[in-house]
Design a protein around this motif. Sequence first.
Motif: not given
Length: 324
Positions: A149-153, A159-162, A164-174, A176-184
């Motif tokens: 949320h902070f970065v999207n401000g 946005h980048k998914i590290a 270490a965070c690939l298996t964090h489902a709630d974070l992935l959804k959060r 993605r909800s920003n509506g910007k491209p995601v690098i995984l």
Amino acid sequence: MGSVRIGARPVGPGHPCFVVAEIGINHNGNLEIAKQLIDAAVDAGADAVKFQKRTIQVVYSETELAKPRKVDESIIRNAMGRSVIEDIKYSVLPEESLARLKEDITNTTNGDLKYALEFGIKEYDITDLYCGEKGIMWFASSWDGLSAHFVNGYNVPCHKIASACLTHADLLKRVRSNGKPVILSTGGSTMDQIEKAVNILGREDLIILHCVANYPCPDHELNLLTINTLRQKFPGVPVGYSGHELGVLPSVAAVALGACIIERHITLFRDMPGSDQSASLEPSEFRRMIQEIRRMETVMGDGVKRVWDSEVPVMQKLRRKVDF
């Protein structure tokens, strides 16, 4: 295959490789070092710089933060002195840490390091302005929902998914909800885990990076042919490479294999304190890597067999017989 637009740059097959200079936490909590790294990335010809953002008390447990850990004194002194930025007072370290460190600056914990390395709103405000002045995009890997949320401000292009965070489902959804491209990034992840992450994120505006989570990574673990495996597994999704190896050859080879993004850590000096410095490229190396990437793009050509005008006089001289 499709392409993804990061800022004004299309990323994918048929487009120049998008090069990311990962500053991460190599700034050691120091704004001036961060600016020097941004300058180095711009000078090298990088397309973007990347940082890491964490809400420390969310990402780490109290037990993890309390563990004793030797921390370079320069990092602690910088954090203790980083209490006023542009006339705004705020605390980098928790009060308990400050009191303890004022008594004995060597009595450090894992939490002291984590807090000391973290940039807050004032640092990111300055970083955002500085990148704008230098004409380079920036974004970050967010390790928790508050950080996303902070970065999207800011006006980040993606946005980048590290890894270490690939298996964090709630974070992935959060994210993605920003509506910007995601690098995984996919380091330390099985193909099954990657597939589940992709199912959550969706394939639109997604870029997948082959990555091995070892710092620095030995050559025999790089397994660059996984780039092809990921392209076959996720057709239509651009695939790139996030490298932690020594030197630049594997990253350039990844481009020859079709990587549309290359992400490498950048540091001022590899012997600086910090967990990622040893797996990073110094400015001259980063510049050379980009030069070699651009050369590789040229020498790869388009795959169409043709006779160049420059070859005609050579064949007229050397070819002894022409029956067809």
